[in-house]
Design a protein around this motif. Structure first.
Motif, PDB file in Angstrom:
ATOM      1  N   GLY A 170       0.776  -1.224   0.000  1.00 38.10           N
ATOM      2  CA  GLY A 170       0.000   0.000   0.000  1.00 38.10           C
ATOM      3  C   GLY A 170       0.806   1.271   0.000  1.00 38.10           C
ATOM      4  N   GLY A 171       1.944   1.267   0.663  1.00 34.75           N
ATOM      5  CA  GLY A 171       2.804   2.446   0.714  1.00 34.75           C
ATOM      6  C   GLY A 171       4.038   2.253  -0.139  1.00 34.75           C
ATOM      7  N   ASN A 172       5.033   3.122   0.084  1.00 31.14           N
ATOM      8  CA  ASN A 172       6.259   3.063  -0.713  1.00 31.14           C
ATOM      9  C   ASN A 172       7.195   1.968  -0.218  1.00 31.14           C
ATOM     10  OD1 ASN A 172       6.543   4.929   1.616  1.00 31.14           O
ATOM     11  ND2 ASN A 172       8.678   4.930   0.997  1.00 31.14           N
ATOM     12  N   GLY A 173       7.955   1.408  -1.161  1.00 31.33           N
ATOM     13  CA  GLY A 173       8.972   0.434  -0.798  1.00 31.33           C
ATOM     14  C   GLY A 173       8.525  -1.004  -0.986  1.00 31.33           C
ATOM     15  N   ASP A 174       9.474  -1.913  -0.828  1.00 34.29           N
ATOM     16  CA  ASP A 174       9.226  -3.351  -0.951  1.00 34.29           C
ATOM     17  C   ASP A 174       8.899  -3.924   0.423  1.00 34.29           C
ATOM     18  OD1 ASP A 174       9.765  -3.771  -3.769  1.00 34.29           O
ATOM     19  OD2 ASP A 174      11.863  -3.351  -3.325  1.00 34.29           O
ATOM     20  N   TYR A 175       7.621  -4.128   0.684  1.00 33.39           N
ATOM     21  CA  TYR A 175       7.235  -4.697   1.976  1.00 33.39           C
ATOM     22  C   TYR A 175       5.852  -5.314   1.864  1.00 33.39           C
ATOM     23  CZ  TYR A 175       3.944  -0.880   2.930  1.00 33.39           C
ATOM     24  OH  TYR A 175       2.882  -0.011   2.874  1.00 33.39           O
ATOM     25  N   ASN A 176       5.515  -6.116   2.870  1.00 34.09           N
ATOM     26  CA  ASN A 176       4.186  -6.701   2.997  1.00 34.09           C
ATOM     27  C   ASN A 176       3.719  -6.586   4.433  1.00 34.09           C
ATOM     28  OD1 ASN A 176       5.547  -8.671   0.695  1.00 34.09           O
ATOM     29  ND2 ASN A 176       3.375  -8.271   0.333  1.00 34.09           N
ATOM     30  N   VAL A 177       2.418  -6.615   4.625  1.00 40.15           N
ATOM     31  CA  VAL A 177       1.848  -6.771   5.962  1.00 40.15           C
ATOM     32  C   VAL A 177       1.037  -8.058   5.964  1.00 40.15           C
ATOM     33  CG1 VAL A 177       1.769  -4.284   6.343  1.00 40.15           C
ATOM     34  CG2 VAL A 177      -0.252  -5.438   5.471  1.00 40.15           C
ATOM     35  N   ILE A 178       0.932  -8.681   7.114  1.00 39.65           N
ATOM     36  CA  ILE A 178       0.102  -9.876   7.251  1.00 39.65           C
ATOM     37  C   ILE A 178      -1.358  -9.445   7.194  1.00 39.65           C
ATOM     38  CG2 ILE A 178      -0.561 -11.744   8.816  1.00 39.65           C
ATOM     39  CD1 ILE A 178       2.340 -11.638   9.907  1.00 39.65           C
ATOM     40  N   VAL A 179      -2.150 -10.108   6.353  1.00 36.12           N
ATOM     41  CA  VAL A 179      -3.544  -9.712   6.144  1.00 36.12           C
ATOM     42  C   VAL A 179      -4.466 -10.895   6.442  1.00 36.12           C
ATOM     43  CG1 VAL A 179      -5.233  -8.736   4.557  1.00 36.12           C
ATOM     44  CG2 VAL A 179      -2.812  -8.090   4.348  1.00 36.12           C
ATOM     45  N   LEU A 180      -5.345 -10.733   7.427  1.00 38.79           N
ATOM     46  CA  LEU A 180      -6.322 -11.743   7.799  1.00 38.79           C
ATOM     47  C   LEU A 180      -7.711 -11.273   7.370  1.00 38.79           C
ATOM     48  CD1 LEU A 180      -5.036 -12.352  11.422  1.00 38.79           C
ATOM     49  CD2 LEU A 180      -4.754 -13.929   9.511  1.00 38.79           C
ATOM     50  N   ALA A 181      -8.485 -12.173   6.732  1.00 39.84           N
ATOM     51  CA  ALA A 181      -9.801 -11.819   6.210  1.00 39.84           C
ATOM     52  C   ALA A 181     -10.886 -12.607   6.936  1.00 39.84           C
ATOM     53  CB  ALA A 181      -9.870 -12.088   4.710  1.00 39.84           C
ATOM     54  N   PRO A 182     -11.560 -12.013   7.922  1.00 35.48           N
ATOM     55  CA  PRO A 182     -12.623 -12.721   8.634  1.00 35.48           C
ATOM     56  C   PRO A 182     -13.884 -12.851   7.787  1.00 35.48           C
ATOM     57  CG  PRO A 182     -12.478 -10.464   9.417  1.00 35.48           C
ATOM     58  CD  PRO A 182     -11.335 -10.659   8.458  1.00 35.48           C
ATOM     59  N   ALA A 183     -14.600 -13.952   7.978  1.00 37.63           N
ATOM     60  CA  ALA A 183     -15.858 -14.179   7.265  1.00 37.63           C
ATOM     61  C   ALA A 183     -17.035 -14.261   8.228  1.00 37.63           C
ATOM     62  CB  ALA A 183     -15.778 -15.459   6.441  1.00 37.63           C
ATOM     63  N   SER A 184     -16.829 -13.938   9.498  1.00 40.65           N
ATOM     64  CA  SER A 184     -17.896 -13.983  10.492  1.00 40.65           C
ATOM     65  C   SER A 184     -17.557 -13.027  11.617  1.00 40.65           C
ATOM     66  CB  SER A 184     -18.058 -15.407  11.056  1.00 40.65           C
ATOM     67  OG  SER A 184     -16.898 -15.777  11.785  1.00 40.65           O
ATOM     68  N   VAL A 185     -18.559 -12.729  12.429  1.00 41.84           N
ATOM     69  CA  VAL A 185     -18.329 -11.892  13.604  1.00 41.84           C
ATOM     70  C   VAL A 185     -17.419 -12.628  14.584  1.00 41.84           C
ATOM     71  CG1 VAL A 185     -19.442 -10.685  15.526  1.00 41.84           C
ATOM     72  CG2 VAL A 185     -20.516 -10.695  13.265  1.00 41.84           C
ATOM     73  N   GLN A 186     -17.568 -13.966  14.669  1.00 40.33           N
ATOM     74  CA  GLN A 186     -16.698 -14.744  15.545  1.00 40.33           C
ATOM     75  C   GLN A 186     -15.238 -14.574  15.145  1.00 40.33           C
ATOM     76  OE1 GLN A 186     -17.618 -16.853  18.379  1.00 40.33           O
ATOM     77  NE2 GLN A 186     -15.437 -16.412  18.587  1.00 40.33           N
ATOM     78  N   GLU A 187     -14.970 -14.623  13.853  1.00 41.50           N
ATOM     79  CA  GLU A 187     -13.584 -14.455  13.410  1.00 41.50           C
ATOM     80  C   GLU A 187     -13.087 -13.030  13.619  1.00 41.50           C
ATOM     81  OE1 GLU A 187     -12.863 -17.991  10.149  1.00 41.50           O
ATOM     82  OE2 GLU A 187     -13.322 -15.983   9.381  1.00 41.50           O
ATOM     83  N   MET A 188     -13.973 -12.055  13.599  1.00 45.09           N
ATOM     84  CA  MET A 188     -13.556 -10.688  13.939  1.00 45.09           C
ATOM     85  C   MET A 188     -12.947 -10.682  15.337  1.00 45.09           C
ATOM     86  SD  MET A 188     -14.226  -8.222  11.560  1.00 45.09           S
ATOM     87  CE  MET A 188     -15.114  -6.700  11.924  1.00 45.09           C
ATOM     88  N   ALA A 189     -13.596 -11.378  16.262  1.00 43.43           N
ATOM     89  CA  ALA A 189     -13.080 -11.453  17.622  1.00 43.43           C
ATOM     90  C   ALA A 189     -11.811 -12.301  17.693  1.00 43.43           C
ATOM     91  CB  ALA A 189     -14.153 -12.015  18.558  1.00 43.43           C
ATOM     92  N   ASP A 190     -11.838 -13.470  17.048  1.00 45.51           N
ATOM     93  CA  ASP A 190     -10.712 -14.406  17.136  1.00 45.51           C
ATOM     94  C   ASP A 190      -9.436 -13.841  16.524  1.00 45.51           C
ATOM     95  OD1 ASP A 190     -12.464 -16.185  18.309  1.00 45.51           O
ATOM     96  OD2 ASP A 190     -12.785 -17.356  16.487  1.00 45.51           O
ATOM     97  N   PHE A 191      -9.574 -13.067  15.464  1.00 45.70           N
ATOM     98  CA  PHE A 191      -8.398 -12.629  14.712  1.00 45.70           C
ATOM     99  C   PHE A 191      -7.642 -11.494  15.384  1.00 45.70           C
ATOM    100  CE2 PHE A 191      -9.787 -14.272  10.249  1.00 45.70           C
ATOM    101  CZ  PHE A 191      -9.712 -15.565  10.729  1.00 45.70           C
ATOM    102  N   VAL A 192      -8.230 -10.861  16.400  1.00 42.97           N
ATOM    103  CA  VAL A 192      -7.515  -9.777  17.079  1.00 42.97           C
ATOM    104  C   VAL A 192      -6.271 -10.319  17.776  1.00 42.97           C
ATOM    105  CG1 VAL A 192      -7.637  -8.021  18.886  1.00 42.97           C
ATOM    106  CG2 VAL A 192      -9.569  -8.339  17.339  1.00 42.97           C
TER     107      VAL A 192
END
Length: 362
Positions: free
Chosen positions: A134-156
């Motif tokens: 998303g920004g400048n430079g060669d880098y990545n961030v870890i990206v988690l994609a929840p598919a439920s409200v439960q996973e919203m809580a679990d992924f924190v």
């Protein structure tokens, strides 16, 4: 806040707030924007500063909040922010700085439609931004994609654990559907915030005043003016990203054992695709569902293997087509790869997806 596990009916945004307190978060710095404002509002209502000492602060802007993450994470604290698409766009410089300085932190993006201010309705159009740095430079961030409200809580807690394990920013990439919908959620058990002694032990790199009797001051920065040293720093980061790719891929497979076709979808699009899969099977179409949970690192090897077992892949996204290119790269032209998406905050229906599957077979 009760100590034992609780089961509550919550919005996805509310679940994020409850989980943040329960997983020992030290500080939240955010700014209100639809459709994620309930994260900040819920934290303000819960008043964790009275129970755990967690700081909750409405910053003056998204730019300010991400730089507060830079500072808080740099001292070894578990800190987080949340926003929606235009706000996360403003954070990109700070996220790049955090990646370059190897500072852990959690960014929650509850996506809305764009470009620009767009709409307050849900979208998945920030996939490229999230998975390409998303920004400048060669880098990545870890990206988690929840598919439920439960996973919203679990992924924190999972996001914090991965961020500190690899000293890198982590992102929960949700959308307005998951953020605003309500479901039953089993909240995680409470764990205390780490003590300063624990932070010194777990984060010897942190720039704080603890441990200075036994070490020199730590300096955390993404700046390096010597090109040779900057190359070494980049090579170190790339080696770390390869390590993450080798060890942290997460995904879910459903009904793929006998499938002739497969839908590939993440987040809320995966929920809708699950119903489309059921409808298609009722019509005699043997289709399964592959759901990437980590969008970065992307499950490219698993999709490559899938492309050797089925006759076609349909990528369903609430955008003009972004993840579809990663799927095509993984499939390497072995089979047809189609795309179905809706724009402007419109969510596809299961019947629309079944029709797209039929066109793929034609």
């Amino acid at each position: 806040m009760k100590e034992e596990n609780e089961i509550l009916l919550l919005k996805g945004n509310e679940a994020i707030a409850h989980a943040a307190i329960r997983c020992g978060c030290d500080g939240y710095f955010g700014y209100p924007i639809t459709p994620q404002s309930e994260v900040l509002e819920t934290l303000a209502a819960l008043e964790p500063w009275k129970t755990t000492g967690m700081v909750v602060l409405q910053a003056e802007s998204e730019v300010a909040s991400i730089n507060m993450l830079y500072g808080g994470g740099g001292t070894g604290k578990r800190v987080m922010t949340s926003s929606s698409s235009p706000g996360v766009a403003l954070m990109q410089e700070g996220i790049s700085y955090m990646a370059g300085a190897e500072i852990p932190g959690l960014i929650v993006n509850v996506q809305r439609g764009g470009p620009g201010l767009g709409t307050i309705q849900p979208s998945q159009s920030d996939y490229n931004q999230a998975t390409r740095g998303g920004g400048n430079g060669d880098y990545n961030v870890i990206v988690l994609a929840p598919a439920s409200v439960q996973e919203m809580a679990d992924f924190v807690d999972l996001a914090f654990s991965l961020a500190f394990k690899y000293r890198t920013p982590a992102m929960i990439l949700s959308d307005g559907v998951i953020g605003q919908m309500m479901e039953k959620v089993a909240l995680p058990p409470c764990k205390p915030r780490r003590t300063e002694e624990e932070i010194v032990k777990e984060c010897p790199w942190a720039a704080n005043g603890h441990g200075l009797k036994s070490r020199k001051p730590n300096v955390i920065t993404s700046l390096e003016l010597d090109p040779a040293e900057m190359e070494k720093k980049n090579e170190h980061l790339q080696a770390k990203y390869r390590d993450i790719q080798a060890n942290e891929v997460r995904y879910e497979e459903t009904n793929l054992e006998d499938a002739e076709l497969a839908i590939v979808a993440f987040g809320s699009a995966a929920r809708i695709s699950y119903k489309a899969m059921e409808n298609a099977r009722a019509q005699g179409i043997k289709v399964g569902l592959f759901r990437p949970i980590t969008l970065w690192p992307f499950p490219e090897k698993e999709i490559a293997a899938l492309s050797r077992r089925v006759k076609g892949l349909l990528v369903v996204e609430i955008n003009a087509g972004q993840m579809v290119y990663d799927v095509k790269l993984a499939a390497e032209g072995r089979i047809p790869v189609g795309h179905y998406g809706r724009l402007g905050g419109i969510v596809p229906s299961p019947d629309e997806i079944v029709d797209a599957l039929k066109k793929l077979t034609d």
